[in-house]
Design a protein around this motif. Structure first.
Motif, PDB file in Angstrom:
ATOM      1  N   SER A  11       0.951  -3.213  -1.713  1.00 60.81           N
ATOM      2  CA  SER A  11       2.014  -3.549  -2.659  1.00 60.81           C
ATOM      3  C   SER A  11       1.471  -3.435  -4.078  1.00 60.81           C
ATOM      4  CB  SER A  11       2.527  -4.966  -2.409  1.00 60.81           C
ATOM      5  OG  SER A  11       1.501  -5.905  -2.613  1.00 60.81           O
ATOM      6  N   ASP A  12       2.379  -3.417  -5.023  1.00 60.48           N
ATOM      7  CA  ASP A  12       2.048  -3.374  -6.446  1.00 60.48           C
ATOM      8  C   ASP A  12       1.471  -2.029  -6.875  1.00 60.48           C
ATOM      9  OD1 ASP A  12       2.967  -6.017  -6.641  1.00 60.48           O
ATOM     10  OD2 ASP A  12       0.979  -6.817  -6.229  1.00 60.48           O
ATOM     11  N   THR A  23      -8.930  -0.976  -9.734  1.00 59.00           N
ATOM     12  CA  THR A  23      -8.275  -2.211 -10.163  1.00 59.00           C
ATOM     13  C   THR A  23      -6.835  -2.216  -9.687  1.00 59.00           C
ATOM     14  OG1 THR A  23      -9.623  -2.137 -12.171  1.00 59.00           O
ATOM     15  CG2 THR A  23      -7.794  -3.667 -12.168  1.00 59.00           C
ATOM     16  N   GLU A  24      -6.368  -3.380  -9.246  1.00 56.13           N
ATOM     17  CA  GLU A  24      -4.982  -3.536  -8.828  1.00 56.13           C
ATOM     18  C   GLU A  24      -4.227  -4.366  -9.857  1.00 56.13           C
ATOM     19  OE1 GLU A  24      -4.481  -4.741  -4.751  1.00 56.13           O
ATOM     20  OE2 GLU A  24      -6.291  -3.669  -4.173  1.00 56.13           O
ATOM     21  N   PHE A  25      -2.939  -4.058 -10.040  1.00 57.17           N
ATOM     22  CA  PHE A  25      -2.082  -4.736 -11.002  1.00 57.17           C
ATOM     23  C   PHE A  25      -0.781  -5.139 -10.336  1.00 57.17           C
ATOM     24  CE2 PHE A  25      -4.910  -2.248 -13.582  1.00 57.17           C
ATOM     25  CZ  PHE A  25      -5.070  -2.968 -14.751  1.00 57.17           C
ATOM     26  N   ALA A  26      -0.186  -6.223 -10.814  1.00 61.75           N
ATOM     27  CA  ALA A  26       1.090  -6.692 -10.277  1.00 61.75           C
ATOM     28  C   ALA A  26       2.279  -6.025 -10.962  1.00 61.75           C
ATOM     29  CB  ALA A  26       1.200  -8.201 -10.411  1.00 61.75           C
ATOM     30  N   THR A  27       2.088  -5.548 -12.194  1.00 58.69           N
ATOM     31  CA  THR A  27       3.211  -4.975 -12.946  1.00 58.69           C
ATOM     32  C   THR A  27       2.941  -3.531 -13.344  1.00 58.69           C
ATOM     33  OG1 THR A  27       2.372  -5.643 -15.116  1.00 58.69           O
ATOM     34  CG2 THR A  27       3.734  -7.245 -13.930  1.00 58.69           C
ATOM     35  N   GLN A  46     -11.082  11.316 -14.195  1.00 58.10           N
ATOM     36  CA  GLN A  46      -9.764  11.574 -13.628  1.00 58.10           C
ATOM     37  C   GLN A  46      -9.149  10.201 -13.355  1.00 58.10           C
ATOM     38  OE1 GLN A  46      -9.438  12.800  -9.531  1.00 58.10           O
ATOM     39  NE2 GLN A  46      -7.810  14.224 -10.060  1.00 58.10           N
ATOM     40  N   VAL A  47      -8.095   9.864 -14.085  1.00 56.30           N
ATOM     41  CA  VAL A  47      -7.450   8.560 -13.955  1.00 56.30           C
ATOM     42  C   VAL A  47      -6.048   8.768 -13.410  1.00 56.30           C
ATOM     43  CG1 VAL A  47      -6.710   6.477 -15.166  1.00 56.30           C
ATOM     44  CG2 VAL A  47      -8.794   7.657 -15.892  1.00 56.30           C
ATOM     45  N   LYS A  48      -5.729   8.044 -12.329  1.00 57.40           N
ATOM     46  CA  LYS A  48      -4.396   8.106 -11.733  1.00 57.40           C
ATOM     47  C   LYS A  48      -3.867   6.694 -11.539  1.00 57.40           C
ATOM     48  CE  LYS A  48      -4.995  12.375  -9.140  1.00 57.40           C
ATOM     49  NZ  LYS A  48      -4.831  13.010  -7.824  1.00 57.40           N
ATOM     50  N   ILE A  49      -2.551   6.598 -11.490  1.00 58.46           N
ATOM     51  CA  ILE A  49      -1.877   5.337 -11.185  1.00 58.46           C
ATOM     52  C   ILE A  49      -1.233   5.489  -9.816  1.00 58.46           C
ATOM     53  CG2 ILE A  49       0.048   3.832 -11.787  1.00 58.46           C
ATOM     54  CD1 ILE A  49      -0.477   4.552 -14.719  1.00 58.46           C
ATOM     55  N   TYR A  50      -1.494   4.526  -8.944  1.00 55.90           N
ATOM     56  CA  TYR A  50      -0.886   4.517  -7.606  1.00 55.90           C
ATOM     57  C   TYR A  50       0.220   3.469  -7.573  1.00 55.90           C
ATOM     58  CZ  TYR A  50      -0.193   3.903  -2.638  1.00 55.90           C
ATOM     59  OH  TYR A  50       0.377   3.801  -1.387  1.00 55.90           O
ATOM     60  N   ASP A  51       1.394   3.861  -7.118  1.00 56.02           N
ATOM     61  CA  ASP A  51       2.543   2.970  -6.960  1.00 56.02           C
ATOM     62  C   ASP A  51       2.770   2.793  -5.461  1.00 56.02           C
ATOM     63  OD1 ASP A  51       5.021   1.742  -6.770  1.00 56.02           O
ATOM     64  OD2 ASP A  51       6.007   3.093  -8.177  1.00 56.02           O
ATOM     65  N   ALA A  52       2.501   1.598  -4.953  1.00 54.46           N
ATOM     66  CA  ALA A  52       2.600   1.354  -3.514  1.00 54.46           C
ATOM     67  C   ALA A  52       4.038   1.470  -3.019  1.00 54.46           C
ATOM     68  CB  ALA A  52       2.031  -0.016  -3.172  1.00 54.46           C
ATOM     69  N   ALA A  53       5.006   1.041  -3.819  1.00 61.39           N
ATOM     70  CA  ALA A  53       6.410   1.121  -3.397  1.00 61.39           C
ATOM     71  C   ALA A  53       6.839   2.573  -3.177  1.00 61.39           C
ATOM     72  CB  ALA A  53       7.307   0.448  -4.429  1.00 61.39           C
ATOM     73  N   ALA A  54       6.392   3.461  -4.040  1.00 59.71           N
ATOM     74  CA  ALA A  54       6.726   4.884  -3.925  1.00 59.71           C
ATOM     75  C   ALA A  54       5.777   5.602  -2.970  1.00 59.71           C
ATOM     76  CB  ALA A  54       6.685   5.544  -5.291  1.00 59.71           C
ATOM     77  N   GLY A  55       4.598   5.020  -2.745  1.00 65.62           N
ATOM     78  CA  GLY A  55       3.602   5.660  -1.882  1.00 65.62           C
ATOM     79  C   GLY A  55       3.007   6.908  -2.496  1.00 65.62           C
ATOM     80  N   ALA A  56       2.941   6.934  -3.833  1.00 67.91           N
ATOM     81  CA  ALA A  56       2.463   8.133  -4.521  1.00 67.91           C
ATOM     82  C   ALA A  56       1.613   7.755  -5.727  1.00 67.91           C
ATOM     83  CB  ALA A  56       3.645   8.978  -4.978  1.00 67.91           C
ATOM     84  N   ASP A  57       0.785   8.724  -6.136  1.00 67.85           N
ATOM     85  CA  ASP A  57       0.012   8.512  -7.357  1.00 67.85           C
ATOM     86  C   ASP A  57       0.328   9.615  -8.355  1.00 67.85           C
ATOM     87  OD1 ASP A  57      -1.491  10.759  -6.521  1.00 67.85           O
ATOM     88  OD2 ASP A  57      -3.036   9.511  -5.643  1.00 67.85           O
ATOM     89  N   ARG A  58      -0.017   9.352  -9.619  1.00 61.12           N
ATOM     90  CA  ARG A  58       0.222  10.352 -10.660  1.00 61.12           C
ATOM     91  C   ARG A  58      -0.907  10.305 -11.663  1.00 61.12           C
ATOM     92  NH1 ARG A  58       2.074   7.801 -15.157  1.00 61.12           N
ATOM     93  NH2 ARG A  58       2.994   5.768 -14.855  1.00 61.12           N
ATOM     94  N   GLU A  59      -1.187  11.448 -12.224  1.00 58.54           N
ATOM     95  CA  GLU A  59      -2.271  11.602 -13.213  1.00 58.54           C
ATOM     96  C   GLU A  59      -1.866  10.979 -14.541  1.00 58.54           C
ATOM     97  OE1 GLU A  59      -6.072  13.669 -13.848  1.00 58.54           O
ATOM     98  OE2 GLU A  59      -4.748  14.130 -12.178  1.00 58.54           O
TER      99      GLU A  59
END
Length: 63
Positions: A11-12, A23-27, A46-59
């Motif tokens: 999640s998150d 690192t994990e974030f709540a928001t 290489q920095v990406k953000i992972y969104d658990a709700a969408a199940g995807a990451d983006r650069e």
């Protein structure tokens, strides 16, 4: 690298640096600020953000 080998959060949000969850974030705002700050300070990473709700990451870009 498969997503399951990165220990992605259920999640998150998370910041992924060079393929590893760091690192994990709540928001979404918190993860955006953290990821962009890292990319500005260390543009060679290489920095990406992972969104658990969408199940995807983006650069993340430095700008």
């Amino acid at each position: 690298m498969s997503k399951s080998s990165r220990n992605l959060p259920a999640s998150d949000y998370a910041i992924i640096i060079d393929g590893l969850v760091k690192t994990e974030f709540a928001t979404s705002d918190g993860v955006e600020i953290g990821a962009r700050d890292l990319k500005r300070r260390f543009p060679m990473l290489q920095v990406k953000i992972y969104d658990a709700a969408a199940g995807a990451d983006r650069e993340v870009s430095a700008s």
